[in-house]
Design an enzyme around this catalytic site. Sequence first.
Site, short mmCIF file in Angstrom:
data_model
loop_
_atom_site.label_atom_id
_atom_site.label_comp_id
_atom_site.label_asym_id
_atom_site.label_seq_id
_atom_site.Cartn_x
_atom_site.Cartn_y
_atom_site.Cartn_z
N LYS A 217 0.85 -1.20 0.00
CA LYS A 217 0.00 0.00 0.00
C LYS A 217 0.88 1.25 0.00
O LYS A 217 0.71 2.15 -0.81
CB LYS A 217 -0.92 -0.03 1.23
CG LYS A 217 -1.78 1.19 1.36
CD LYS A 217 -2.74 1.05 2.53
CE LYS A 217 -3.42 2.40 2.79
NZ LYS A 217 -4.35 2.37 3.92
N GLU A 223 10.64 -4.56 4.34
CA GLU A 223 10.72 -5.97 3.93
C GLU A 223 10.37 -6.12 2.46
O GLU A 223 11.08 -6.79 1.69
CB GLU A 223 9.72 -6.83 4.75
CG GLU A 223 10.04 -6.99 6.22
CD GLU A 223 9.40 -5.92 7.08
OE1 GLU A 223 9.14 -4.80 6.56
OE2 GLU A 223 9.20 -6.17 8.28
N GLY A 278 -4.74 -1.88 5.20
CA GLY A 278 -3.93 -3.01 4.75
C GLY A 278 -4.61 -4.35 5.03
O GLY A 278 -4.68 -5.23 4.17
N ARG A 279 -5.14 -4.51 6.25
CA ARG A 279 -5.71 -5.81 6.62
C ARG A 279 -7.13 -6.00 6.10
O ARG A 279 -7.78 -7.00 6.40
CB ARG A 279 -5.65 -5.99 8.15
CG ARG A 279 -6.28 -4.87 8.94
CD ARG A 279 -5.85 -4.90 10.40
NE ARG A 279 -6.32 -3.72 11.12
CZ ARG A 279 -5.67 -2.57 11.19
NH1 ARG A 279 -4.52 -2.41 10.56
NH2 ARG A 279 -6.16 -1.56 11.89
N GLU A 364 -4.53 -6.61 14.92
CA GLU A 364 -4.01 -5.29 14.52
C GLU A 364 -5.14 -4.26 14.60
O GLU A 364 -4.89 -3.07 14.79
CB GLU A 364 -3.43 -5.35 13.10
CG GLU A 364 -2.50 -4.19 12.78
CD GLU A 364 -1.65 -4.40 11.54
OE1 GLU A 364 -0.56 -5.00 11.63
OE2 GLU A 364 -2.08 -3.98 10.45
N HIS A 395 -5.75 -33.09 17.94
CA HIS A 395 -4.61 -33.92 18.36
C HIS A 395 -3.44 -33.06 18.83
O HIS A 395 -2.32 -33.56 18.95
CB HIS A 395 -4.18 -34.84 17.22
CG HIS A 395 -5.25 -35.85 16.90
ND1 HIS A 395 -5.34 -37.05 17.55
CD2 HIS A 395 -6.29 -35.80 16.05
CE1 HIS A 395 -6.38 -37.73 17.08
NE2 HIS A 395 -6.99 -36.97 16.17
N LYS A 522 9.71 -0.79 14.17
CA LYS A 522 10.27 -0.49 12.85
C LYS A 522 11.33 0.60 12.97
O LYS A 522 12.41 0.51 12.38
CB LYS A 522 9.17 0.04 11.91
CG LYS A 522 8.19 -0.96 11.41
CD LYS A 522 7.32 -0.30 10.34
CE LYS A 522 6.05 -1.05 10.06
NZ LYS A 522 5.10 -0.32 9.23
O1 LIG Z 1 1.11 -2.70 2.27
P1 LIG Z 1 2.22 -2.10 3.06
O2 LIG Z 1 2.17 -0.60 3.05
O3 LIG Z 1 3.55 -2.62 2.59
O4 LIG Z 1 2.03 -2.51 4.57
C1 LIG Z 1 2.08 -3.84 4.97
C2 LIG Z 1 1.55 -4.02 6.36
O5 LIG Z 1 2.26 -3.26 7.31
C3 LIG Z 1 1.39 -2.76 8.31
O6 LIG Z 1 1.27 -1.38 8.14
C4 LIG Z 1 1.92 -2.99 9.68
O7 LIG Z 1 2.23 -4.32 9.91
C5 LIG Z 1 0.07 -3.46 8.04
O8 LIG Z 1 -1.04 -2.78 8.50
C6 LIG Z 1 0.10 -3.62 6.58
O9 LIG Z 1 -0.82 -4.58 6.17
#
Ligand SMILES: O=P(O)(O)OC[C@H]1O[C@](O)(CO)[C@@H](O)[C@@H]1O
Length: 557
Positions: A217, A223, A278-279, A364, A395, A522
Amino acid sequence: MSTGKPATQYKAWKKLQELHSSKQSQLVLKELFNSDSKRFSTYSKEFKASSPDVSILLDYSKNLIDEEVLSTLFNLAREASVELFRDDMFAGKHINTSEDRAVLHVALRNPPADQGGFKINEAGVDEVHGVLQHIKEFSESVRSGSWKGYTGKPIDTVVNIGIGGSDLGPVMVCEALKHYSKRDLKSYFVSNIDGTDLAEVLKLCNTETTLFIVASKTFTTQETITNAESAKAWFLEKAKDQAHVAKHFVALSTNAKAVTAFGISESNMFAFWDWVGGRYSLWSAIGLSIALSIGYDNFQELLNGAHELDKHFKTAPLEENLPVILALVGIWYNDFYGAQTQALLPYDQYLKKFADYFQQGDMESNGKSVTKDGSRVDYETGPIIWGQSGTNGQHAFYQLIHQGTKLIPADFLAPVETLNPISGGKHHEILLSNFFAQPEALAFGKTEQEVREELGPEASKNAALVKSKIFEGNKPTNSILFQKLTPGTLGALVALYEHKIHVQGAIWGINSYDQMGVELGKVLAKNILKQLGNETDVKGHDSSTTGLIHYYQKNRK
Ligand SMILES: O=P(O)(O)OC[C@H]1O[C@](O)(CO)[C@@H](O)[C@@H]1O
């Protein structure tokens, strides 16, 4: 707008506290069922979508509730203005107050207004169907083989690079709808910054036939950008020419500037908007990997199923409203019984990632301790979400749910029809017999007398054995039976839990739509990264953190 008031200020909250103290001993499932032969029909509701194969039965009769508790829970929802807050969300009001944003995942699955969709006023909403059209055309060209890689070969592998909401939704849905997937188009997901994640996937890829989807987003997530840069470097090592990137890299983002700076042209970018959390984004361009895997028509069915549940949430009276019922029953245990967790237990192997997905979705969203008006809450908010598919969980951890010391409310989910009726349907009958048996055992347990009868003469010789075989019972569960795992059903199930989270957040007075809690780690990691080169640079930490970094610096090769 949600009142943002601490929940303890509601009259119904105080009444629920009183009911919990005065009634707890009477809320015994065995007695509640014995005294009311209609308990199942009173406390179960069916959601039926216009598409005949999308239906969901929610049985909440095996909960520690009676009419008085339930009506007080509904009063709580009314006092907390749950209906108003729901309508504000659908109207595009900026209910994400800390970020001053609308919350409009419902707009992503909304048909055009002239086809019965909700009227929503917010910049970007009128672009939703254009982006869907882009997803349709692109996914069809890749799936049909008309989209060619740099050497003229069709794409046979899709790698989604994203994390959190830009990964978990597509991962969960692609797994859940594997039955509908195109088997000769492989899907992989890379999320972790641990190089192992990308390295192991790249071993399975061919540069000439792999499409990378960079899903972020913000397009600033460390990452994702690092993984995408490394994937691009791997690709260019073979493909050589930067111009070939256009055939193999697309971006899903709200940040066009960062996407072009990365080297992906805007024509290869699928947009979405800041009002998509995002979620809550699998319905947006973030779902491109889903459309590639199961085909656009199935992706559209997923959206349709969610929209049907949105209509139900928007229009059904609170007493008939499935997300509201799930939310209120959850609050009863979370805030009055002191339950810390909520288990999600799908008896459908395709839903094995469902609990993982809602770990982010719920935790979250509602893992907050300050209300919208800035007060520290003095009650519990979001539960710990966990679980895995049945019967594997039986199990592994069910022992603790049955006989441990903790109260673990659990939702059991299962399809009436299996998509794989192998061995004449025998597997499914066994699976479902477990799905029916577990909530029954949890609710009604096994008494000492039953154990004694079962053991016979052995019982009088071994008192400890008798005790160890007693099941106290009275453990609450919801049972959710859906017809079969179609794309539409999955859409409705996900929307059901999304709206449950919304209702709980409204009652707790918190902002379910920001995620400030992931920021501090972060920032600290970025600072430490700059210090890892030299021992003398390691400054500003406690002795433990400094000691750990120094140990790493001394021992790295
Ligand atoms: O889509 P982006 O901006 O890379 O963010 C990834 C994720 O990082 C967060 O901002 C924090 O973990 C989430 O809410 C989001 O889904």
